[in-house]
Scaffold this motif. Structure first.
Motif: not given
Length: 247
Positions: A115-123, A162-171, A177-181
């Motif tokens: 997860p931590a690497d995933y978030a860093r990669n997306l960032s 949630d890591l995607v959502r958090a990054l979107a909000a932070r940056e 949100d394709m998961e919810r849709r």
């Protein structure tokens, strides 16, 4: 269409309007098999990115689909696919970024990304796209077809969306949100009817799958088209300039 709340950072969202108003806007796709264009031997498996161009007015967009089966954020970088996408990105382009299915597959060591690497990669992806004066758009991974005994759609991605959502909000990045849709689409369809949206093929129905297949991750053409329509509906609500080009 389902009118769902979208986690979009509209109040502080920084976007780059298309710089070449008289030319088609290029939309680059970075993602996995749920989005990717398929090889003939994979049909009728279909990625929803294959139906993306059809959501826009003719001649207004060019879709550069670089999504690939089996890729995670880590392997997309390691194989040079991300750099190739960046090299093709120009000011005013839009880059859709959707990963998670393979990143969270802890049992598949060739693609798993903690997860931590995933978030860093997306960032990193967001930063790289912005440096090219293009617009990044983050997407949560689409839902798998998984239901409990009561007929409710089950979560299948853990903390990754949630890591995607958090990054979107932070940056202050646009988030679709394709998961919810997609989960809402499956819930509305129901456990049995939702099979038609996925790669469920009976014995002898397809030369590619002579023994049949029951795949609850990859889409049928009908499912892929529905997901592209869901993306377009969400995009229309996003406030992004790209939404003005939708049908």
């Amino acid at each position: 269409m389902l009118k769902l709340g979208l986690a979009l950072c509209l109040s502080t969202l920084t976007v780059i309007a298309p710089a070449r108003a008289s030319e088609p806007v290029t939309i680059h796709l970075a993602g996995d098999s749920t989005m990717a264009e398929k090889l003939p031997e994979k049909r009728p498996e279909t990625g929803w990115g294959e139906f993306l161009a059809a959501q826009f007015k003719p001649g207004t967009v060019l879709v550069d689909n670089r999504a690939k089966n089996g890729r995670s954020t880590r392997t997309f970088i390691e194989e040079g696919r991300w750099q190739e996408l960046l090299d093709a990105t120009r000011p005013g382009d839009v880059v859709l970024i959707q990963f998670g299915h393979n990143d969270q597959s802890v049992e598949k060591k060739d693609r798993y990304t903690p997860p931590a690497d995933y978030a860093r990669n997306l960032s990193r992806f967001v930063t790289d796209v912005r440096e090219r004066q293009a617009t990044p758009v983050l997407l949560t991974p689409v839902a798998r077809r998984r239901f409990d005994e009561a007929g409710h759609v089950l979560d299948s991605h853990g903390e990754y969306p949630d890591l995607v959502r958090a990054l979107a909000a932070r940056e202050h990045v646009a988030l679709i949100d394709m998961e919810r849709r997609s989960a809402a689409v499956l819930q509305e369809a129901g456990a049995e009817p939702s099979k038609r949206l996925f790669l469920w093929v009976g014995v002898g129905e397809s030369a590619n799958y002579p023994k049949g297949v029951e795949d609850n991750t990859h889409f049928s053409p009908a499912g892929a088209e529905r997901m592209a329509e869901e993306f377009a509906f969400a995009l229309r609500q996003s406030g992004l300039p790209l939404a003005q080009l939708l049908n």
